[in-house]
Scaffold this active site. Sequence first.
Site, PDB file in Angstrom:
ATOM      1  CE  LYS A  61     -11.020  72.846  21.384  1.00  0.00           C
ATOM      2  NZ  LYS A  61     -10.200  71.637  21.263  1.00  0.00           N
ATOM      3  CB  THR A  95     -11.378  69.762  24.434  1.00  0.00           C
ATOM      4  OG1 THR A  95     -10.426  69.923  23.373  1.00  0.00           O
ATOM      5  CG2 THR A  95     -10.655  69.520  25.741  1.00  0.00           C
ATOM      6  CG  ASP A  96     -10.904  68.430  19.037  1.00  0.00           C
ATOM      7  OD1 ASP A  96     -10.546  69.463  19.644  1.00  0.00           O
ATOM      8  OD2 ASP A  96     -10.147  67.793  18.274  1.00  0.00           O
ATOM      9  CE1 TYR A 132      -2.151  67.509  21.198  1.00  0.00           C
ATOM     10  CE2 TYR A 132      -3.261  65.490  21.881  1.00  0.00           C
ATOM     11  CZ  TYR A 132      -3.313  66.805  21.452  1.00  0.00           C
ATOM     12  OH  TYR A 132      -4.522  67.409  21.279  1.00  0.00           O
ATOM     13  CB  THR A 189      -5.770  66.382  24.617  1.00  0.00           C
ATOM     14  OG1 THR A 189      -5.958  66.516  23.209  1.00  0.00           O
ATOM     15  CG2 THR A 189      -4.423  66.975  24.982  1.00  0.00           C
ATOM     16  CD  GLU A 211     -31.883  88.307   4.943  1.00  0.00           C
ATOM     17  OE1 GLU A 211     -31.784  88.256   3.707  1.00  0.00           O
ATOM     18  OE2 GLU A 211     -30.892  88.410   5.694  1.00  0.00           O
TER      19      GLU A 211
HETATM   20  C1  SIN Z   1      -8.533  67.496  22.850  1.00  0.00           C
HETATM   21  O1  SIN Z   1      -8.859  66.653  23.661  1.00  0.00           O
HETATM   22  O2  SIN Z   1      -8.324  68.684  23.217  1.00  0.00           O
HETATM   23  C2  SIN Z   1      -8.346  67.261  21.410  1.00  0.00           C
HETATM   24  C3  SIN Z   1      -8.460  65.858  20.988  1.00  0.00           C
HETATM   25  C4  SIN Z   1      -9.783  65.269  21.297  1.00  0.00           C
HETATM   26  O3  SIN Z   1     -10.807  65.966  21.271  1.00  0.00           O
HETATM   27  O4  SIN Z   1      -9.826  64.066  21.552  1.00  0.00           O
END
Ligand code: SIN
Length: 348
Positions: A190, A117-118, A51, A41, A297
């Site tokens: 995340k 971020t993913d 986007y 992103t 368990e």
């Molecule tokens: C992001 O960057 O927050 C989402 C999309 C990605 O991980 O490329």
Amino acid sequence: MKHKFQFFVFLTLAVLIIAPCQGKTSGNSLPKVHVIATGGTIAGTSTDIGYEAGKASIETILQAVPELTQYAELDYEQFCNIGSQDMNEAIWLSLAKRVNQVLESGLYDAVLISHGTDTMEETAFFLNLTTHSPKPVILVGAMRPSDAEDADGPLNMLKAVQTIVSPDAVGKEVMCCLGGRIYEAGSAFKNDTHSLNPISEVPADWHLPHNANTGFTIDSLEELPEVGIVYGYGSNSTVALEALVNAGCQGIVFAGVGDGNLNQATLDLASQAVQKGIMIVRSSRIAYGGVYTEGGEVDDEKLGFIASGSLNAQKSRILLMLALTATHDIDTIRSYFRHGVSTQQVNE
Ligand code: SIN
């Protein structure tokens, strides 16, 4: 008088010639950072529905933060430009090799990787296990696209550069920078789909500074062993597990319920998979607390399973893939999960 004039001309010329040199000298004394752009992103651009990640070039992203040049001398490469949901083992391997090459070249003090971020936590964890230098490596992302009025990428980029040029950053784990904060690869995950501060930390059982004496060696690897993840839920079906076994996975990680628990049908099938030589790691769909053999368990010793410790399922998958490139000895792999990886263990 004539001499005075000649001296004045000489002085003026000297100042004109020397001044730019001094400017360059002070520029040269700044730390050298190599930027490797992968997309996300932070490189996203707006569309009608929202986007699209991985569209803007790294040049555009860096131009939006002119202050960076106060802290570092930067150069950059566009390694790929993808949403991080499209990250894969082939890219991880070539990225790790590239980071090692850059840091071993002696030309740079640090590497900064722009990334979605993913799956940032996975790439950071992978690089932490496979890059071998005390020089800082940081991943930086954003939750808003590069052309948003209130884009968060520029501030994150600035924070990331300020962090890696500090002597304090040397010898640390690979780091992630989001929401203006810094996280370590071993503990970052995340946990928010929309917040500008989407990363949390889980206490890690072990830390692995990515220095020259620790980690896996991937120089000659072109691919990683196939390892899948099965998600746990009430009335767990065995269909996904069967599919992974039949697909020839060398390892399977459970994001089990609670303390890495599995229903009876899944347990039975998983212990049959162990008999076929498939490594089974029990992790959890719960973020905190970890999964341990002691006090739980499931009898991991009897069934031949491995407890993930503090690692979530996606990081367990990465450790299991790398572990399987080094050994198939279950006790060694158990020890990687419980106590971390050392050069001796990997190179046995
Ligand atoms: C992001 O960057 O927050 C989402 C999309 C990605 O991980 O490329």
